[in-house]
Write a protein that holds these residues in place. Structure first.
Motif, PDB file in Angstrom:
ATOM      1  N   ALA A 162       6.295  -2.741   2.684  1.00 48.82           N
ATOM      2  CA  ALA A 162       5.432  -2.584   1.510  1.00 48.82           C
ATOM      3  C   ALA A 162       5.629  -1.207   0.885  1.00 48.82           C
ATOM      4  CB  ALA A 162       3.965  -2.782   1.908  1.00 48.82           C
ATOM      5  N   SER A 165       8.900  -1.064  -1.105  1.00 48.14           N
ATOM      6  CA  SER A 165       8.921  -1.937  -2.281  1.00 48.14           C
ATOM      7  C   SER A 165       7.820  -1.603  -3.279  1.00 48.14           C
ATOM      8  CB  SER A 165       8.811  -3.399  -1.854  1.00 48.14           C
ATOM      9  OG  SER A 165       7.610  -3.618  -1.115  1.00 48.14           O
ATOM     10  N   GLN A 167       4.544  -1.674  -2.882  1.00 52.42           N
ATOM     11  CA  GLN A 167       3.364  -2.534  -2.781  1.00 52.42           C
ATOM     12  C   GLN A 167       2.306  -1.849  -1.910  1.00 52.42           C
ATOM     13  OE1 GLN A 167       4.804  -6.189  -1.161  1.00 52.42           O
ATOM     14  NE2 GLN A 167       6.202  -6.594  -2.866  1.00 52.42           N
ATOM     15  N   PRO A 168       1.041  -2.252  -2.045  1.00 55.01           N
ATOM     16  CA  PRO A 168      -0.005  -1.698  -1.177  1.00 55.01           C
ATOM     17  C   PRO A 168       0.279  -1.998   0.287  1.00 55.01           C
ATOM     18  CG  PRO A 168      -0.955  -2.861  -3.043  1.00 55.01           C
ATOM     19  CD  PRO A 168       0.496  -3.192  -3.055  1.00 55.01           C
ATOM     20  N   CYS A 203       3.990   5.872   2.952  1.00 52.59           N
ATOM     21  CA  CYS A 203       3.341   4.918   2.055  1.00 52.59           C
ATOM     22  C   CYS A 203       2.665   5.657   0.896  1.00 52.59           C
ATOM     23  CB  CYS A 203       2.296   4.088   2.806  1.00 52.59           C
ATOM     24  SG  CYS A 203       3.000   3.008   4.061  1.00 52.59           S
TER      25      CYS A 203
END
Length: 827
Positions: A162, A165, A167-168, A203
């Motif tokens: 994630a 990419s 995403q969350p 992240c």
């Protein structure tokens, strides 16, 4: 393994990926140690390390010559026995080992053999590993029956996916933290905590841990080097924390980044990726010297990281300028003070880039293209132009040092070099000799070949350079038969003539012999020409014998060969035909050069007396133009200058120099051919004047002349840059000497091994042992059996002066062919 370790220092930290039975001479990189860890695991469903070899690492090892074409697995007997089992646990263990070795295709084949009827833990690991290699979508976190290790690993993989990419990743991170709670109080609980924090730091949009939290978790993991999973987790966390700190806006993250990168190095002292990160961190805080050292180590110990490391070196040595796009290797943070121009470092880094990384050519050249604004106005602009050209379709494009010397390979001028890259002095001898063959030019009254001859070592040096660059071509071979048969070597029409040389008229054979000498095959030139045992019957026979003696003179350069009888035999057979006149003068010139090599002033005096009359007779001929008369006069006085040089007659030496240099300065030529001949004569005229002024103690004048020679007349002649380096060093200009030596080294050949060695000695004198070691290693790349550069590496190590990868360098040096011939260490 003994025949592999000497080829590249990267073989040592990556050795477990090559040979699982070996006892490494130095600690392996952690990414390679993973293979040893997996090979020794009894439980195939246990937790995998965070680190695995990059997807393209094994291909890079092939390209670098660390693996043979078959790439057979070298493993202990007990490992091989386990690999032969067919049960589901054995297949999973074998697949995980293959993945740790970077053998991803083998791993996938083994994983696909695991059906749906295997136990839940095995099936869950199969699905996760296939997904991580991009062979199927990531699976959801498996049910409790699969076991905690694979469930936690899957949750972390989903969070990492994630993050990459965009995403969350919060839900996956929450799932991982929930699962890790079940390991509270367990040793693996601390490992899991570190792994989760490492993923969280990658992240975007997720709250990252404070620096103190990172320090505390690393401290909890401990320093037990036998606890591999703890070291692996700590390294993953420290590297993630360092990279996250580097990505922070402003300079607030620079010092923490350096702290975390330094701690990571303690855990992974031979890991190239870790050194690369440490270099970026040092650069961010403005410590250019530390950054330079770290980039050097990364370039030396890594394969996949090599281009990025050398790109960092380029950036450190390049004046601050915009970098287009960023390129695949422009990973270094651009924070810190603006870089200042350092010509020597810039040239050295560029040479490293072009020679050290055997990955796909376009990947390396992209680094130069991306830095076009910064490099365009530097001494490396020619390499940038070449890189831009090669990125466009350019059939048969070669690495730059070979492209410059294309006429010595296939007798055609380069089509992708700018005219300023191809000065006539350096590359026109084979081209004009080739034209003489095709047009059957007669040599009686004019210069048809440039004077500068190809050194006997030229072909060997060119072949060594091609090998350094990973360029496989018969055209660059030092073996005559290979060059002759190569599609990009000898032209077909010349090949056909050479195949039937004995049937050709003698003048054609003599012109062919001159051509073979021009491209560096002196011994083969002799074989198609009549030697001194064959009587001279006409001017053609005299020219053929003169060509034979010329080839022998070049072939025996550096040896005390007795050629005087051959010159006398030739001269005594020259008759009164006006077509003999030029051969008479040239014979006195070449005989004088031979006698000077043997330091025989009496012999030179004899040839000088004969030559005075021969020169006057030749220059008075109606068939000889004023231009050719002047060229011959300049040549003759330059050769005759050896007599006052050896006898100490300074007045005569100055008078001779005034003649040869004065004429050479005035001649410019009136058409394409004569302009090349004039420029070709000017080069040795200035070169000899440099030696003369040095002998007379006029070093400032000599240095001014050699700078003119190197920077204006023939900037791609490495011998000139070597001379410039020597004179600058003697004048106390150490940095200027280093620049000159690195220029010669950047040109690679001839004299590549000498250039790199001299640059290493200057670096060593300046206290830059890491750069000195790199130069000595470059010298050995051109000269694998060289004792002197190997001795310098050995002695630097024993004196404790090598950089932080001293263990890798020392072990690599001990594997070199010349190691057993080193003299004792003097302490």
């Amino acid at each position: 393994m003994a025949d592999i370790t000497w080829r590249d220092p990267a073989a040592l930290p990556l050795r477990p990926l090559i040979d699982l039975t070996a006892d490494p001479a130095v600690p392996p990189a952690l990414v390679a140690e993973t293979a040893l860890f997996c090979a020794g695991r009894s439980d195939p469903c246990g937790w995998l390390p965070a680190h695995a070899p990059p997807a393209g690492l094994r291909r890079a090892m092939h390209r670098s010559g660390l693996l043979d074409a078959k790439d057979t697995l070298v493993a202990p007997p007990h490992v091989r026995e386990r690999l032969e089992t067919e049960d589901h646990a054995g297949l999973l263990w074998a697949a995980r080992l293959m993945r740790a070795l970077g053998r991803r295709e083998d791993a996938a084949k083994l994983l696909w053999r695991l059906g749906e009827d295997v136990p839940s833990p095995v099936r869950a690991w199969r699905d996760l590993l296939l997904a991580e290699d991009g062979r199927q979508p990531l699976p959801p976190v498996p049910p409790e029956a699969a076991g905690l290790p694979v469930r936690l690993a899957t949750a972390l993989a989903r969070a990492g996916h994630a993050a990459t990419s965009g995403q969350p990743a919060g839900e996956a991170l929450a799932a991982a933290e929930s699962l890790a709670a079940g390991l509270a109080g367990d040793r693996l609980g601390v490992v899991a905590r570190a792994r989760i924090l490492a993923v969280r730091l990658r992240c975007p949009g997720e709250p990252g841990p404070e620096a103190d939290t990172v320090r505390a978790v690393v401290r909890d993991l401990g320093t037990d080097r036998d606890d591999f999973l703890a070291r692996d987790a700590a390294l993953a966390l420290l590297r993630a924390a360092a990279r996250a700190a580097l990505n922070e806006t402003g300079a607030t993250g620079a010092e923490p980044a350096r702290e975390f990168a330094g701690a990571a190095l303690a855990l992974d002292p031979t890991g190239a990726a870790t050194w690369l990160l440490a270099a970026d961190a040092a650069r961010a805080v403005g410590d250019q010297e530390a950054a330079r050292t770290h980039y050097r180590v990364a370039a030396r110990t890594g394969l996949a990281e090599r281009t990025a490391a050398v790109a960092g070196l380029l950036d450190l040595a390049t004046p601050a300028a915009a970098v287009e796009g960023g390129g695949p290797a422009a990973t270094a943070d651009t924070g810190g003070p603006a870089a200042t121009a350092d010509t020597g470092e810039l040239v050295g880094a560029l040479a490293d880039l072009l020679a050290s990384d055997r990955r796909e050519e376009r990947d390396r050249l992209e680094v130069l293209v991306a830095r076009r604004p910064a490099l365009g106005g530097t001494v490396c602009a020619d390499a940038v132009r070449w890189a831009v050209a090669v990125r466009e379709p350019a059939a048969g494009a070669r690495p730059l040092p070979l492209e410059r010397y294309r006429p010595f390979l296939d007798l055609s001028p380069s089509e992708i070099l700018d005219p300023v890259d191809s000065p006539p002095v350096a590359i026109h001898t084979p081209l004009m000799s080739y034209t003489a063959v095709l047009e059957r030019r007669e040599p009686w009254f004019r210069e048809i070949h440039p004077q500068r001859a190809t050194a006997a070592m030229f072909r060997d040096e060119m072949q060594a350079t091609a090998a350094v660059y990973g360029y496989a071509s018969g055209g660059a071979s030092a073996d005559y038969r290979t060059w002759l048969a190569a599609p990009d070597g000898c032209p077909p029409e010349v090949r056909d003539r050479l195949a039937n040389a004995s049937d050709l008229p003698l003048l054609d054979r003599a012109l062919l012999g001159r051509l073979l000498s021009a491209v560096g095959f002196h011994a083969e030139a002799e074989q198609i020409l009549p030697g001194p045992d064959v009587q001279v019957r006409d001017p053609v026979g005299a020219y053929a014998l003169a060509s034979w003696i010329f080839a022998e003179q070049m072939l025996t350069t550096g040896h005390a060969a007795e050629l005087e009888p051959h010159f006398r035999t030739l001269y005594d057979q020259l008759g009164d035909d006006v077509r003999y006149a030029r051969t008479r003068v040239v014979t006195t010139i070449n005989a004088t050069v031979n006698a000077a090599r043997r330091r025989e002033p009496e012999t030179i005096a004899r040839w000088r007396k004969l030559g005075e009359e021969d020169l006057a007779r030749y220059t008075a001929l109606a068939e000889v133009s004023e231009f050719d008369a002047a060229i011959m006069t300049s040549r003759w006085f330059r050769a005759m200058g050896f007599l006052p040089f050896l006898t100490g007659d300074r007045d005569l030496l100055r008078a001779d120099m005034d003649r040869w240099l004065g004429i050479a300065r005035e001649l410019t030529g009136h058409d394409e051919h004569t302009r090349v001949i004039a420029a070709d004569n000017y080069f040795p005229a200035v070169e000899t004047a440099v030696r003369t002024h040095t002998y007379l103690g006029e070093r400032d004048t000599a240095l001014a002349l050699v700078d003119e020679l190197a920077e204006r007349i023939d900037p791609i002649d490495p011998k000139t840059w070597l001379t410039a380096g020597e004179l600058r060093y003697q004048a106390g200009d150490v940095s200027g000497a280093l620049d000159a030596y690195l220029r010669a080294a950047h040109l690679q050949f001839p004299y590549g091994r000498i250039s790199w060695f001299n640059a290493g000695q200057v670096h060593e004198e300046l206290g830059q042992a890491d750069l000195a070691a790199e130069c000595y290693r470059r010298s050995l790349a051109h000269w694998p059996t060289g004792v002197t550069p190997l001795r310098r590496l050995r002695d630097l190590h024993l004196r404790g002066r090598l950089p932080d990868d001293r263990g890798v360098l020392a072990a690599w040096a001990a594997g070199q062919p010349a190691w057993s011939r080193l003299p004792a260490f003097e302490g």
